[in-house]
Design a protein around this motif. Structure first.
Motif, PDB file in Angstrom:
ATOM      1  N   LEU A  81       0.832  -1.202   0.000  1.00 37.22           N
ATOM      2  CA  LEU A  81       0.000   0.000   0.000  1.00 37.22           C
ATOM      3  C   LEU A  81       0.868   1.254   0.000  1.00 37.22           C
ATOM      4  O   LEU A  81       1.892   1.304   0.697  1.00 37.22           O
ATOM      5  N   LEU A  82       0.461   2.239  -0.778  1.00 37.78           N
ATOM      6  CA  LEU A  82       1.153   3.526  -0.826  1.00 37.78           C
ATOM      7  C   LEU A  82       0.157   4.618  -0.435  1.00 37.78           C
ATOM      8  O   LEU A  82      -0.954   4.660  -0.971  1.00 37.78           O
ATOM      9  N   TYR A  83       0.570   5.470   0.532  1.00 37.47           N
ATOM     10  CA  TYR A  83      -0.320   6.538   0.998  1.00 37.47           C
ATOM     11  C   TYR A  83       0.092   7.871   0.381  1.00 37.47           C
ATOM     12  O   TYR A  83       1.197   8.001  -0.167  1.00 37.47           O
ATOM     13  N   VAL A  84      -0.792   8.858   0.497  1.00 36.93           N
ATOM     14  CA  VAL A  84      -0.576  10.137  -0.182  1.00 36.93           C
ATOM     15  C   VAL A  84       0.681  10.847   0.344  1.00 36.93           C
ATOM     16  O   VAL A  84       1.334  11.609  -0.379  1.00 36.93           O
ATOM     17  N   ASP A  85       1.062  10.577   1.600  1.00 32.40           N
ATOM     18  CA  ASP A  85       2.269  11.217   2.143  1.00 32.40           C
ATOM     19  C   ASP A  85       3.541  10.441   1.804  1.00 32.40           C
ATOM     20  O   ASP A  85       4.626  10.755   2.295  1.00 32.40           O
ATOM     21  N   GLY A  86       3.412   9.421   0.975  1.00 34.32           N
ATOM     22  CA  GLY A  86       4.587   8.653   0.552  1.00 34.32           C
ATOM     23  C   GLY A  86       4.905   7.463   1.432  1.00 34.32           C
ATOM     24  O   GLY A  86       5.799   6.665   1.121  1.00 34.32           O
ATOM     25  N   SER A  87       4.199   7.348   2.558  1.00 31.70           N
ATOM     26  CA  SER A  87       4.459   6.196   3.435  1.00 31.70           C
ATOM     27  C   SER A  87       3.864   4.929   2.825  1.00 31.70           C
ATOM     28  O   SER A  87       2.980   4.986   1.958  1.00 31.70           O
ATOM     29  N   THR A  88       4.359   3.810   3.270  1.00 27.67           N
ATOM     30  CA  THR A  88       3.931   2.533   2.692  1.00 27.67           C
ATOM     31  C   THR A  88       3.530   1.550   3.807  1.00 27.67           C
ATOM     32  O   THR A  88       3.840   1.744   4.977  1.00 27.67           O
ATOM     33  N   ALA A  89       2.862   0.508   3.398  1.00 24.33           N
ATOM     34  CA  ALA A  89       2.494  -0.566   4.331  1.00 24.33           C
ATOM     35  C   ALA A  89       2.380  -1.855   3.528  1.00 24.33           C
ATOM     36  O   ALA A  89       2.225  -1.828   2.294  1.00 24.33           O
ATOM     37  N   VAL A  90       2.487  -2.958   4.235  1.00 27.59           N
ATOM     38  CA  VAL A  90       2.356  -4.275   3.594  1.00 27.59           C
ATOM     39  C   VAL A  90       1.275  -5.053   4.345  1.00 27.59           C
ATOM     40  O   VAL A  90       1.208  -5.010   5.575  1.00 27.59           O
ATOM     41  N   TRP A  91       0.421  -5.738   3.588  1.00 27.59           N
ATOM     42  CA  TRP A  91      -0.645  -6.544   4.214  1.00 27.59           C
ATOM     43  C   TRP A  91      -0.608  -7.965   3.662  1.00 27.59           C
ATOM     44  O   TRP A  91      -0.406  -8.171   2.462  1.00 27.59           O
ATOM     45  N   HIS A  92      -0.758  -8.917   4.577  1.00 25.73           N
ATOM     46  CA  HIS A  92      -0.937 -10.313   4.175  1.00 25.73           C
ATOM     47  C   HIS A  92      -2.253 -10.817   4.753  1.00 25.73           C
ATOM     48  O   HIS A  92      -2.663 -10.363   5.837  1.00 25.73           O
ATOM     49  N   PRO A  93      -2.910 -11.761   4.121  1.00 30.06           N
ATOM     50  CA  PRO A  93      -4.104 -12.354   4.729  1.00 30.06           C
ATOM     51  C   PRO A  93      -3.747 -12.931   6.091  1.00 30.06           C
ATOM     52  O   PRO A  93      -2.642 -13.449   6.282  1.00 30.06           O
ATOM     53  N   PRO A  94      -4.687 -12.852   7.058  1.00 28.02           N
ATOM     54  CA  PRO A  94      -4.384 -13.328   8.411  1.00 28.02           C
ATOM     55  C   PRO A  94      -4.029 -14.815   8.447  1.00 28.02           C
ATOM     56  O   PRO A  94      -4.587 -15.606   7.687  1.00 28.02           O
ATOM     57  N   VAL A  95      -3.086 -15.156   9.320  1.00 28.18           N
ATOM     58  CA  VAL A  95      -2.738 -16.564   9.555  1.00 28.18           C
ATOM     59  C   VAL A  95      -2.929 -16.816  11.044  1.00 28.18           C
ATOM     60  O   VAL A  95      -2.284 -16.175  11.875  1.00 28.18           O
ATOM     61  N   GLY A  96      -3.821 -17.734  11.369  1.00 31.43           N
ATOM     62  CA  GLY A  96      -4.126 -17.999  12.771  1.00 31.43           C
ATOM     63  C   GLY A  96      -3.117 -18.932  13.412  1.00 31.43           C
ATOM     64  O   GLY A  96      -2.247 -19.497  12.731  1.00 31.43           O
ATOM     65  N   ASP A  97      -3.241 -19.086  14.736  1.00 30.50           N
ATOM     66  CA  ASP A  97      -2.360 -20.031  15.424  1.00 30.50           C
ATOM     67  C   ASP A  97      -2.648 -21.444  14.914  1.00 30.50           C
ATOM     68  O   ASP A  97      -3.744 -21.708  14.409  1.00 30.50           O
ATOM     69  N   PRO A  98      -1.672 -22.346  15.025  1.00 30.44           N
ATOM     70  CA  PRO A  98      -1.847 -23.669  14.394  1.00 30.44           C
ATOM     71  C   PRO A  98      -2.837 -24.586  15.119  1.00 30.44           C
ATOM     72  O   PRO A  98      -3.118 -25.672  14.621  1.00 30.44           O
ATOM     73  N   PHE A  99      -3.352 -24.152  16.256  1.00 30.75           N
ATOM     74  CA  PHE A  99      -4.234 -25.049  17.024  1.00 30.75           C
ATOM     75  C   PHE A  99      -5.715 -24.738  16.788  1.00 30.75           C
ATOM     76  O   PHE A  99      -6.456 -25.590  16.322  1.00 30.75           O
TER      77      PHE A  99
ATOM     78  N   VAL B 195       4.881 -27.788   0.984  1.00 32.17           N
ATOM     79  CA  VAL B 195       4.209 -26.528   0.629  1.00 32.17           C
ATOM     80  C   VAL B 195       3.819 -25.836   1.935  1.00 32.17           C
ATOM     81  O   VAL B 195       2.876 -26.234   2.605  1.00 32.17           O
ATOM     82  N   HIS B 196       4.560 -24.821   2.298  1.00 29.12           N
ATOM     83  CA  HIS B 196       4.460 -24.313   3.665  1.00 29.12           C
ATOM     84  C   HIS B 196       3.162 -23.609   3.998  1.00 29.12           C
ATOM     85  O   HIS B 196       2.780 -23.528   5.167  1.00 29.12           O
ATOM     86  N   ASP B 197       2.464 -23.065   2.999  1.00 28.23           N
ATOM     87  CA  ASP B 197       1.203 -22.410   3.350  1.00 28.23           C
ATOM     88  C   ASP B 197       0.075 -23.431   3.540  1.00 28.23           C
ATOM     89  O   ASP B 197      -0.992 -23.093   4.035  1.00 28.23           O
ATOM     90  N   LEU B 198       0.319 -24.688   3.181  1.00 28.62           N
ATOM     91  CA  LEU B 198      -0.711 -25.718   3.344  1.00 28.62           C
ATOM     92  C   LEU B 198      -0.634 -26.424   4.685  1.00 28.62           C
ATOM     93  O   LEU B 198      -1.612 -27.001   5.142  1.00 28.62           O
ATOM     94  N   VAL B 199       0.551 -26.418   5.294  1.00 32.21           N
ATOM     95  CA  VAL B 199       0.734 -27.240   6.489  1.00 32.21           C
ATOM     96  C   VAL B 199       0.464 -26.446   7.766  1.00 32.21           C
ATOM     97  O   VAL B 199       0.586 -25.225   7.799  1.00 32.21           O
ATOM     98  N   ARG B 200       0.095 -27.193   8.780  1.00 35.64           N
ATOM     99  CA  ARG B 200      -0.228 -26.584  10.074  1.00 35.64           C
ATOM    100  C   ARG B 200       1.047 -26.155  10.794  1.00 35.64           C
ATOM    101  O   ARG B 200       1.106 -25.090  11.389  1.00 35.64           O
ATOM    102  N   PHE B 201       2.056 -27.002  10.747  1.00 33.13           N
ATOM    103  CA  PHE B 201       3.371 -26.713  11.320  1.00 33.13           C
ATOM    104  C   PHE B 201       4.411 -26.989  10.236  1.00 33.13           C
ATOM    105  O   PHE B 201       4.194 -27.869   9.396  1.00 33.13           O
TER     106      PHE B 201
END
Lengths: 181, 321
Positions: A81-99, B195-201
């Motif tokens: 992402l690029l903002y009007v003041d020139g600053s930037t940001a990066v976004w990834h889809p959320p990744v939850g805990d493995p449990f 494939v690392h985005d597929l696995v839980r760990f």
């Protein structure tokens, strides 16, 4: 409730009712088999007949998980992402805990995989718009969102090389906005 | 009676069907709970897919009503119908409502769902066609309290459709894999584990680099899947292939992040438990419930006993005693 059960039981025990149910069973099984066939003339012809039934019932079949071949590329969707003041940001889809979190976040991975697929180009603009809308800074939306497909292919098992490799970035889409709030 | 008639219509105890209904109610509840935090992001007009995909004859509540309120309404419908399926209250309506909610969500944004979700939706439809509330349900309690622990025999055609659907999943997944070359090369599972985005760990390279292990996992998967498709119909072989299926899906569940796929597959095996074995299992549960410290559980267990004269819920005067 009791009346409905009696009605079903009467249907199941009368010859006419059984004939009706048998017809429905045969058509349902045929629709499920046709929906499962690989791309072919038989499937195309059959689907013309059973598609409306599958549409109404939702009984479409697709059990191609990891088939015909599993994908070998590790994928990551990245929005820059690029903002009007020139600053930037990066976004990834959320990744939850493995449990526990993974049961919610695997849907983001599924969505991201579809966004990065060449057969779903129509998902790119809504994805960029979503990222822009949900990431204002100082009350202003970004002026530009770029979607990148990040990927690497792990070497085949048995070669003794590590699975993790350097990322390759491919620009998929650029969206430009006015930067208003 | 022809073999066809016997298979589809010869009455069998609804014990297995009743347990299947409860198990799928629980799975649907967990499924809805996992989806709920992101529901508006996936399904609303301000989410990742602002408009319902071109639907043709593919109907759905969210194809007709696109507001945020409608999305919340469909999620509430799913929560309520799953809970009602578990307790068996207005069971037929609950199963239809669950199916309508599932079909509406999976069609609103098909890009966030996988095969496990599709199987859950299909089984919801078959549960709606079956007499799912005939036993172990509030419906039964309200209609015939003394017969709460009874399992009437009913034509099993809808249950058979569930069984065939499960068998078909395995048959056609093996067929699909036969059209590729990585499965027959014996490396498909290990390739996926890399494939690392597929696995839980993250899986250690030492494991995924072993060709011998890759062969064992890949060919083992094909053998188990093909066995489940075919031998699950043989009563003698069934426990063994189901055990192998649980091991396979347990491995998938532990290693891959595929949401509810393995949970739904394992839950669907309940449909193959013989009715007499299920009645024996439920009898043992009832015996344990009779010894419960909790009066309510005890009363449920004693429903239908000649010795049981306590109505449920008990009047206040009797509760005081």
């Amino acid at each position: 409730m009791g009346d409905r059960i009696q009605l079903q039981r009467r249907l199941e025990t009368s010859p006419t009712g059984r004939a009706l149910i048998t017809g429905a069973i045969v058509f349902t099984l045929a629709a499920m088999v046709v929906s499962n066939l690989p791309p072919s003339e038989l499937r195309r012809t059959g689907m013309r007949v059973v598609e409306p039934y599958l549409d109404v019932t939702g009984l479409h079949q697709n059990w191609n998980l990891f088939a015909p071949d599993p994908r070998r590329a590790t994928l990551q969707l990245e929005a820059r992402l690029l903002y009007v003041d020139g600053s930037t940001a990066v976004w990834h889809p959320p990744v939850g805990d493995p449990f526990i979190g993974v049961y919610a976040s695997f849907r983001w991975r599924k969505w991201a995989g579809n966004v990065m697929s060449s057969s779903n180009r129509g998902l790119l603009a809504p994805a960029a718009d979503f990222v822009a809308r949900t990431h204002p800074r100082d009350g202003r939306l970004p002026v530009q969102v770029q979607l990148f497909k990040r990927s690497y292919v792990a070497p085949m098992p048995g070669l003794g090389r590590p699975a993790v490799q350097p990322w390759n970035d491919t620009l998929l889409y650029t969206a430009r906005y006015g930067g208003s709030s | 009676m022809s073999r066809w008639e016997r298979f589809w219509f010869s009455p069998v105890s609804v014990s297995t069907l009743a347990v299947l209904r409860i198990v799928f109610g629980v799975v649907m509840l967990a499924w809805a709970a996992a989806l709920a935090p992101n529901a508006l992001r996936f399904f609303s007009s301000s989410g990742v897919l602002p408009h319902h995909p071109a639907s043709g004859t593919r109907w759905g509540l969210l194809a007709w009503f696109g507001s945020d309120t409608a999305v919340v309404g469909v999620m509430v419908l799913l929560f309520v119908s799953a809970a009602l399926l578990i307790v068996g209250y207005r069971t037929r309506i609950a199963a239809v409502a669950a199916w309508v909610a599932l079909i509406s969500l999976t069609r609103r944004d098909p890009f966030v769902f996988n095969s496990g979700d599709a199987l859950l939706r299909n089984i919801a439809l078959f549960l709606a066609l079956a007499p799912s509330g005939e036993a172990l349900s509030l419906d039964r309690w309200r209609r015939d309290r003394a017969g709460f622990w009874g399992f009437p025999a009913r034509a099993p055609w809808a249950m058979r459709l569930i069984q065939i659907q499960v068998s078909m999943v395995y048959l056609f997944t093996v067929w699909a894999k036969a059209r590729g070359d990585r499965w027959f090369a014996g490396t498909a599972v290990s390739e996926s584990l890399r494939v690392h985005d597929l696995v839980r760990f993250p899986i250690p390279d030492a494991l995924t680099n072993s060709v011998l292990l890759a062969n064992l996992l890949t060919y083992g998967t094909l053998v188990v899947e093909l066995s489940l498709a075919i031998f699950i119909w043989n009563r003698r072989w069934r426990p063994w292939v189901i055990a192998a299926g649980i091991a396979l899906h347990g491995f998938i569940e532990l290693t891959f992040a595929l949401g509810f796929f393995s949970t739904v597959m394992i839950a669907s095996y309940v449909a193959f438990v013989p009715e007499d074995a299920m009645e024996g299992f439920l009898g043992r549960i009832r015996t344990r419930m009779r010894r419960s410290r909790f009066a309510t559980i005890k009363r449920i267990a004693e429903a239908g006993d000649a010795s049981s004269t306590i109505p449920w819920p008990a009047p206040a005067a009797q509760r005081a005693v």
